[in-house]
Design a protein around this motif. Structure first.
Motif, PDB file in Angstrom:
ATOM      1  N   LEU A   4      71.849   3.799  85.208  1.00 48.08           N
ATOM      2  CA  LEU A   4      70.549   3.308  84.755  1.00 48.08           C
ATOM      3  C   LEU A   4      69.822   2.772  85.974  1.00 48.08           C
ATOM      4  O   LEU A   4      70.349   1.911  86.678  1.00 48.08           O
ATOM      5  CB  LEU A   4      70.702   2.199  83.720  1.00 48.08           C
ATOM      6  CG  LEU A   4      71.473   2.522  82.439  1.00 48.08           C
ATOM      7  CD1 LEU A   4      71.483   1.299  81.521  1.00 48.08           C
ATOM      8  CD2 LEU A   4      70.873   3.705  81.727  1.00 48.08           C
ATOM      9  N   ALA A  24      67.837   6.744  82.553  1.00 49.28           N
ATOM     10  CA  ALA A  24      69.271   6.993  82.435  1.00 49.28           C
ATOM     11  C   ALA A  24      69.566   8.409  82.895  1.00 49.28           C
ATOM     12  O   ALA A  24      68.835   9.347  82.567  1.00 49.28           O
ATOM     13  CB  ALA A  24      69.730   6.801  80.996  1.00 49.28           C
ATOM     14  N   ILE A  31      71.845   8.994  73.425  1.00 50.56           N
ATOM     15  CA  ILE A  31      71.543   7.585  73.664  1.00 50.56           C
ATOM     16  C   ILE A  31      71.236   6.939  72.316  1.00 50.56           C
ATOM     17  O   ILE A  31      70.273   7.329  71.648  1.00 50.56           O
ATOM     18  CB  ILE A  31      70.361   7.414  74.624  1.00 50.56           C
ATOM     19  CG1 ILE A  31      70.687   8.041  75.983  1.00 50.56           C
ATOM     20  CG2 ILE A  31      70.031   5.935  74.792  1.00 50.56           C
ATOM     21  CD1 ILE A  31      69.553   7.961  76.986  1.00 50.56           C
ATOM     22  N   MET A  34      68.409   1.600  73.515  1.00 52.50           N
ATOM     23  CA  MET A  34      68.106   1.081  74.853  1.00 52.50           C
ATOM     24  C   MET A  34      67.386  -0.247  74.697  1.00 52.50           C
ATOM     25  O   MET A  34      66.754  -0.501  73.659  1.00 52.50           O
ATOM     26  CB  MET A  34      67.252   2.068  75.658  1.00 52.50           C
ATOM     27  CG  MET A  34      67.928   3.399  75.903  1.00 52.50           C
ATOM     28  SD  MET A  34      67.022   4.483  77.011  1.00 52.50           S
ATOM     29  CE  MET A  34      67.539   3.841  78.612  1.00 52.50           C
ATOM     30  N   LYS A  71      59.934   4.562  74.540  1.00 56.51           N
ATOM     31  CA  LYS A  71      60.882   5.446  75.221  1.00 56.51           C
ATOM     32  C   LYS A  71      60.364   6.863  75.247  1.00 56.51           C
ATOM     33  O   LYS A  71      59.554   7.267  74.412  1.00 56.51           O
ATOM     34  CB  LYS A  71      62.261   5.364  74.556  1.00 56.51           C
ATOM     35  CG  LYS A  71      62.300   5.839  73.094  1.00 56.51           C
ATOM     36  CD  LYS A  71      63.670   5.535  72.499  1.00 56.51           C
ATOM     37  CE  LYS A  71      63.745   5.903  71.018  1.00 56.51           C
ATOM     38  NZ  LYS A  71      63.964   7.322  70.805  1.00 56.51           N
ATOM     39  N   ASN A  76      64.950  10.504  79.000  1.00 58.02           N
ATOM     40  CA  ASN A  76      65.983   9.448  78.891  1.00 58.02           C
ATOM     41  C   ASN A  76      65.513   8.159  79.551  1.00 58.02           C
ATOM     42  O   ASN A  76      66.266   7.493  80.274  1.00 58.02           O
ATOM     43  CB  ASN A  76      67.307   9.908  79.516  1.00 58.02           C
ATOM     44  CG  ASN A  76      68.009  10.964  78.688  1.00 58.02           C
ATOM     45  OD1 ASN A  76      67.801  11.059  77.485  1.00 58.02           O
ATOM     46  ND2 ASN A  76      68.824  11.766  79.330  1.00 58.02           N
ATOM     47  N   CYS A  95      68.027  -3.429  82.373  1.00 58.49           N
ATOM     48  CA  CYS A  95      68.025  -2.374  81.365  1.00 58.49           C
ATOM     49  C   CYS A  95      69.438  -2.231  80.798  1.00 58.49           C
ATOM     50  O   CYS A  95      70.435  -2.382  81.521  1.00 58.49           O
ATOM     51  CB  CYS A  95      67.591  -1.071  82.030  1.00 58.49           C
ATOM     52  SG  CYS A  95      67.599   0.361  80.943  1.00 58.49           S
ATOM     53  N   ALA A  97      71.791   0.162  77.858  1.00 54.45           N
ATOM     54  CA  ALA A  97      71.782   1.348  76.998  1.00 54.45           C
ATOM     55  C   ALA A  97      73.153   1.564  76.381  1.00 54.45           C
ATOM     56  O   ALA A  97      74.175   1.340  77.035  1.00 54.45           O
ATOM     57  CB  ALA A  97      71.367   2.583  77.790  1.00 54.45           C
TER      58      ALA A  97
END
Length: 122
Positions: A4, A24, A31, A34, A71, A76, A95, A97
């Motif tokens: 990330l 990412a 995913i 996040m 997002k 990603n 960040c 995830a």
């Protein structure tokens, strides 16, 4: 391996705006969520905003109406648009995830970025 990488942190005056980004990369199967956390000096790390795979969002009370998480699934990448910044928003922003990797699709793992400094001057 998953990484990330955050960007966008800087010094800004109170009342200003910033947009943080977190991309990412790696062997990603999916995913699941996040989010952004922050940690100010001498304080515990706290959740600022989160976004689930379906798009549902949540925010800590102190940023509601000022911050927006979004997002881009194709990239990603998660963003945090921060408006009406206050000195108390000063912190390192991380960040986070929850990711399922291609090599282990039965499990979900939590990953963290390296952090980006946001400083809001009064």
């Amino acid at each position: 391996q998953v990484q990330l990488v955050e960007s966008g942190g800087t010094l800004v005056q109170a009342g200003g705006s910033l947009r943080l980004s977190c991309a990412a990369s790696g062997s990603i199967f999916s995913i699941n969520a996040m989010g952004w956390y922050r940690q100010a000096p001498g304080k515990q790390r706290e959740l600022v905003a989160g976004i689930a795979s379906g798009g549902r969002t949540n925010y800590t009370d102190s940023v509601k109406g000022r911050f927006t998480i979004s997002k881009d699934n194709a990239k990603n990448t998660v963003y945090l648009q921060m408006n009406s910044l206050k000195p108390e928003d000063t912190a390192v922003y991380y960040c986070n995830a929850r990711i399922v990797t291609r090599g282990d699709v039965m499990n979900e793992y939590t990953y963290w970025g390296q952090g980006t400094q946001v400083t809001v001057s009064s």
